[in-house]
Design an enzyme around this catalytic site. Sequence first.
Site, PDB file in Angstrom:
ATOM      1  N   ILE A  90       0.858  -1.193   0.000  1.00  0.00           N
ATOM      2  CA  ILE A  90       0.000   0.000   0.000  1.00  0.00           C
ATOM      3  C   ILE A  90       0.887   1.233   0.000  1.00  0.00           C
ATOM      4  CG2 ILE A  90      -1.811   1.247   1.228  1.00  0.00           C
ATOM      5  CD1 ILE A  90      -2.800  -1.377   2.320  1.00  0.00           C
TER       6      ILE A  90
ATOM      7  N   VAL B 218       2.846   2.989  -3.482  1.00  0.00           N
ATOM      8  CA  VAL B 218       3.849   2.527  -4.451  1.00  0.00           C
ATOM      9  C   VAL B 218       4.722   3.709  -4.873  1.00  0.00           C
ATOM     10  CG1 VAL B 218       4.201   1.197  -6.565  1.00  0.00           C
ATOM     11  CG2 VAL B 218       2.176   0.791  -5.185  1.00  0.00           C
TER      12      VAL B 218
ATOM     13  N   VAL C 114       8.744   5.573  -3.914  1.00  0.00           N
ATOM     14  CA  VAL C 114      10.135   5.149  -4.066  1.00  0.00           C
ATOM     15  C   VAL C 114      10.400   3.854  -3.287  1.00  0.00           C
ATOM     16  CG1 VAL C 114      12.543   5.815  -3.715  1.00  0.00           C
ATOM     17  CG2 VAL C 114      10.858   7.539  -4.343  1.00  0.00           C
TER      18      VAL C 114
ATOM     19  N   ARG D  70      -2.740   5.923  -4.930  1.00  0.00           N
ATOM     20  CA  ARG D  70      -3.745   6.932  -5.246  1.00  0.00           C
ATOM     21  C   ARG D  70      -3.831   7.114  -6.750  1.00  0.00           C
ATOM     22  NH1 ARG D  70      -2.910  10.605  -0.553  1.00  0.00           N
ATOM     23  NH2 ARG D  70      -0.798  10.603  -1.316  1.00  0.00           N
TER      24      ARG D  70
ATOM     25  N   GLY E  98      17.971  14.754  -3.724  1.00  0.00           N
ATOM     26  CA  GLY E  98      16.860  13.869  -3.375  1.00  0.00           C
ATOM     27  C   GLY E  98      16.864  13.446  -1.921  1.00  0.00           C
TER      28      GLY E  98
ATOM     29  N   ASP F 299      11.318  14.365  12.712  1.00  0.00           N
ATOM     30  CA  ASP F 299      11.572  13.035  12.152  1.00  0.00           C
ATOM     31  C   ASP F 299      12.480  12.221  13.095  1.00  0.00           C
ATOM     32  OD1 ASP F 299      11.721  11.177   9.635  1.00  0.00           O
ATOM     33  OD2 ASP F 299      13.802  11.500  10.235  1.00  0.00           O
TER      34      ASP F 299
ATOM     35  N   LYS G 230      11.592   8.674  15.545  1.00  0.00           N
ATOM     36  CA  LYS G 230      12.444   7.484  15.613  1.00  0.00           C
ATOM     37  C   LYS G 230      12.912   7.235  17.047  1.00  0.00           C
ATOM     38  CE  LYS G 230      13.903   8.312  10.868  1.00  0.00           C
ATOM     39  NZ  LYS G 230      14.856   9.066  10.038  1.00  0.00           N
TER      40      LYS G 230
END
Lengths: 428, 428
Positions: free
Chosen positions: B9, B11, B13, B45, B181, B195, B199
């Site tokens: 669920i 799709v 990278v 989506r 990227g 972020d 973690k």
Amino acid sequence: MKTINVAIIGVGVVGSSVIEILQQNRDIIQARTGAFIIPKIGIARNIHNKNVNIPLSTNIDDALNDPEIDIIVELMGGVELPYKIALKALANKKGFVTANKAMLAYHRHELELKGSESSIGFEASVCGGIPIIKALRDGLCANHILSIRGIMNGTSNYILTQMSNNNTDFATALKQAQNLGYAEADPTLDINGSDSAHKLLILASLAYGIHAKMEDIIVEGIEDISLEDIRFACEHDYSVKLLGIAKKQENALELRVHLCMIPKDSMLAKTDGAMNAISVIGDKVGESVYYGAGAGGSETASSVVSDIIEIVRSKTAPMLGYVADFQHSLEQNMVLLPKDKIISRYYVRLQVDDKPGVLAHIAEVLATHNISIQSLIQRKPKDLDTHSALLLLATHTCAEVQIKKALESLENLKEVSKKPYMIRIESL
Amino acid sequence: MKTINVAIIGVGVVGSSVIEILQQNRDIIQARTGAFIIPKIGIARNIHNKNVNIPLSTNIDDALNDPEIDIIVELMGGVELPYKIALKALANKKGFVTANKAMLAYHRHELELKGSESSIGFEASVCGGIPIIKALRDGLCANHILSIRGIMNGTSNYILTQMSNNNTDFATALKQAQNLGYAEADPTLDINGSDSAHKLLILASLAYGIHAKMEDIIVEGIEDISLEDIRFACEHDYSVKLLGIAKKQENALELRVHLCMIPKDSMLAKTDGAMNAISVIGDKVGESVYYGAGAGGSETASSVVSDIIEIVRSKTAPMLGYVADFQHSLEQNMVLLPKDKIISRYYVRLQVDDKPGVLAHIAEVLATHNISIQSLIQRKPKDLDTHSALLLLATHTCAEVQIKKALESLENLKEVSKKPYMIRIESL
């Protein structure tokens, strides 16, 4: 709660530590397994002068034939006898945990065929406290492993580090390693590469499923290295390390243990003293490096006990590793320390008016909050307006609440023209 | 051999990489599970322009309600919807694997109570390709964890590295990270510490069983750091890193994410660019460090697939990680490369007579064996007799068989007074 009885065969440095961990860390081990794990008996050649508080025996069959023993932990060393013990443990439906790399270098594939699911643990056999077996078997299992390169022997790495960093000659460095307890009275296996080769063979089985033998691979030691070699390496930006290397080339595999000159800025080159480190490159995950203690009683015992826990959990480990109905362990009751009570050293950047008396004011504010300055630099960067300057300072230790209040006070000073900026200093 | 069907669920990278690994590394995954693991459907989506060769749908229920789907892999992001998907997957007796740290930061403990044994995998949620979840849950489980300190966000570490190593200002470094990227179009969560905090909360649950929340802990980012701060750190032998820190003090736990100045020679300080590293200190094992790729499609997917494999193996993982009756995989058939065929560069130490013409002789011998010299130094150490000198040289690449024969020839030269000594040079 169920009880699991463990027999420890070989009550030396590691064996004593296994018993100690099972006893001292009982709370956390119960929380993580939902079981009482009891070191029930120790087997030793000489049962006198052992500093452990469990029953001891000289007869291995007292462990192997006792139906109440669930798990046999083999820490006696040697090759053929421990292999026979493993076979008998498995035949008697007991779990089997070992730290014995030499035995596994010869018998690991036969053992795999005899073992039932999750009944054999050998994390401690390679690089003591580093969970590299589980990393290869579980964490990296989606990958074709392209290479494994590692410092797998702490004694030889200690010697090489002493030679490199302190210009110590080989013989002196070896003697130091022995005095520190890193090297055995007979350090042959550490020094000649055999110990690393045993470990490399085990890792190669995990990564490649290959049945390689000692006699098929290059095994060289560090005995003949001189300070001249180290100096040459250093001048060419290399470090000298004894590496175990497995490298995949198409369908063939290189396996070798020997001294290497490696680039000084690599993670392996930075692994000094008796520490171990292993770099693994997977086709999908790229490089990962595992660093830690390669030997030592409680470090190795930590891995032995992790294997015992894995066998006890079988595959019943819950998501976060704690048995869900165990809410009363010490760690479950742990509370979060309030933010303000955190202690640290602090770096502070202040933009101030560039005029006399400012520093005095600032020092006074800090003193009011009981914060003392360890070092201070004043700067006038080009991109700052000409009436301003930067004060950069490092404090001694204080509490989070102190520095916060001090920064508030500083911000209110009319000489301070910008919100103060702070970075914590961690000693690691 | 049994077949396991997986639904992906999300799709993007990572999702595409999961499908790719399941297909490309089919052989090794079969060898390690004894099962065919098939990516059966992808949910997205927008199902157009996806570069994957499996059926796609926009309807999540096509995955959740299909009785043939064994494992749901959630890679869509967000918090509440993925949590609902997890609950439904578990209710439908499917395995559930996620890389979603934000969802776990809020719902991990509720999920643990819902999940049955070994049904939930989330290795990819913390530091992408580094198997730190398994290390804490399994490898280090015998220990009370004293501290966890780690670089848990690649984007911010890349920016700090660029500022430190290349004197790049913050805005430029951020732009570079986006061009490469590493950073999202909206890099807020990377830059402001959130972020890393997600973690850290997950790791704290594993290490301490503590139910901490985002709002209870210090979370600071890197937005306001300047090159002046970096310069100050550098001059005081510190590196500046954004760390997630869990530190045990008696029965209280510090949890915090913020910039730190840390000693330049620590393993964490040496972790540059977009790489991540986590240092864990256990009461028994001491410090171990885990270093690797913290993000990236195939790196993160490697961890997702390791979780899928763990669920499939359930209890069937054999000792060395290979299903015993699977002898025909590519890797099982791998052969050992003969020692002589190994290719390397070599360092050679020769003790020679100190007289004219010797070097010419040696160079000639090497040339005969097709070995070319890359660098050469002559030395006369004090402890050498006055008629001798040392020649230290590094070769270009050649095969093991060549250098061995060359060393034999050199040993037979009358000008060479001692057995030549060789160390291999590994480029890493």
